[in-house]
Design an enzyme around this catalytic site. Structure first.
Site, PDB file in Angstrom:
ATOM      1  N   ASP A  78       0.861  -1.169   0.000  1.00 55.53           N
ATOM      2  CA  ASP A  78       0.000   0.000   0.000  1.00 55.53           C
ATOM      3  C   ASP A  78       0.907   1.232   0.000  1.00 55.53           C
ATOM      4  OD1 ASP A  78      -2.419   1.590   0.452  1.00 55.53           O
ATOM      5  OD2 ASP A  78      -1.672   1.809   2.493  1.00 55.53           O
ATOM      6  N   ASP A  80      -0.193   5.050   0.895  1.00 54.42           N
ATOM      7  CA  ASP A  80      -0.437   6.047   1.935  1.00 54.42           C
ATOM      8  C   ASP A  80      -0.356   5.440   3.326  1.00 54.42           C
ATOM      9  OD1 ASP A  80      -0.942   8.348   0.276  1.00 54.42           O
ATOM     10  OD2 ASP A  80      -2.840   7.404  -0.290  1.00 54.42           O
TER      11      ASP A  80
END
Length: 337
Positions: A78, A80
């Site tokens: 991922d 963020d």
């Protein structure tokens, strides 16, 4: 204040760079394990706050991935608050989507209104997944339309990134370099905008990595730098997984090295040993669609530690607490290789 529980170790900060031929070790501590030792039996020397739910299972997974070799391994991450920091100088770090200011206050406000309406629906436990998926497609579609209608330019993206409160965790660049040297692909899955993520990489890391590929929504700009459309099918929060490889536009066009190895979708799917990095339990779904043999999942629990610790411990193989740097993952990868 850092939240500490049994089975967590806290040590001196690691130096900000690793020597070219460092001896890698990964260190854990759990109730049934030896105290303050690494996987090679040496005293601990790394900085981290880390929790391992099942040390025996983790050791087996590490041995399995290591025996398969780098050619069978991939990293899925991922973006963020996983690769980037949760807080910066005491202020919340911005997300790659939240930092965007398209230079048109009217349309910035319209996008904020959409967020305020759809975001609670995204996490509502009362909405069936089929209906929620349609709502997410609707939200993303309306947002993308506003970006086009509002006249977003690439210059606005560059300026937004320059003004943003966003930074990578310490050790991310070293992690990418280590994996690049071994031709291990890194797939960054994001329901945001690939062009913004690439600009963050440019401005914050100041270099490109031929092994790093972004699976996200990619924009199309005209000769004047104005947004005119999006490539491929929409990738939103509920379909952000290996199935998105078949939906996304060609991976990492701008940041890739034309002279370097080109790992296409098929070759990525043949890499069946996975290291997955995420900051939400839902990020575990990023490997859906991949028939993996072994997966080690690393969760970054940045906030609300006390209330979330048990669920993260049950869900992830390894949990790092309190916005910790990426050095522990660098050491883990060196073990896997």
């Amino acid at each position: 204040m850092s939240y500490r529980v049994q089975n967590i170790i806290t040590c001196k900060p690691l130096r900000t760079s690793l020597p070219p031929r460092f001896t890698p070790r990964v260190f854990f501590r759990c109730g049934s394990c030896r105290n303050r030792i690494g996987m090679d039996g040496n005293d601990i020397s790394l900085a981290s706050e880390v929790l391992v739910g099942d040390r025996e299972l983790l050791d087996k997974k590490i041995a399995a991935i290591r025996s398969g070799g780098p050619q069978k391994m991939q990293v899925i991450a991922d973006f963020d608050r996983t690769l980037t920091r949760y807080s910066i100088d005491g202020q919340p770090g911005q997300s790659s989507h939240g930092l965007l200011q398209q230079g048109n206050p009217e349309y910035d406000a319209k996008r904020q209104q959409l967020y305020e309406y759809y975001h609670p629906l995204e996490f509502s436990p009362k909405i069936p997944i089929e209906e929620k998926t349609k709502l997410m497609e609707e939200w993303w579609g309306k947002t993308h339309a506003l970006l086009i209608e509002g006249g977003l330019t690439y210059d606005a993206i560059k300026q937004s990134v320059a003004n943003a409160t966003i930074a990578f965790r310490e050790g991310v660049a070293e992690l990418f370099e280590y994996l690049e040297e071994r031709d291990i692909p890194v797939l960054i899955f994001s329901a945001g905008l690939a062009d913004i993520i690439e600009e963050v990489l440019r401005q914050k890391l100041h270099r490109s990595f031929k092994n790093v590929k972004i699976v996200s929504n990619r924009m199309v700009f005209d000769s004047d730098g104005c947004l005119v459309s999006f490539k491929g099918k929409t990738i939103h929060s509920l379909n952000k997984n290996e199935h998105a490889l078949d939906m996304a536009a060609p991976l990492h066009e701008q940041l890739g090295d034309a002279d370097g190895p080109n790992n296409n979708n098929a070759s990525v799917k043949n890499r069946t040993n996975v290291l997955l990095l995420g900051d939400h339990i839902g990020d575990l779904g990023m490997s859906d669609g991949l028939n993996y043999e072994t997966r080690i999942s690393v969760g970054f629990l940045n906030d609300n530690v006390e209330n979330s610790l048990d669920s993260y411990k049950r869900s992830f193989d390894i949990v790092y607490l309190n916005d910790t740097p990426m050095w522990g993952v660098v050491e883990l990868v060196s073990q896997l290789c």
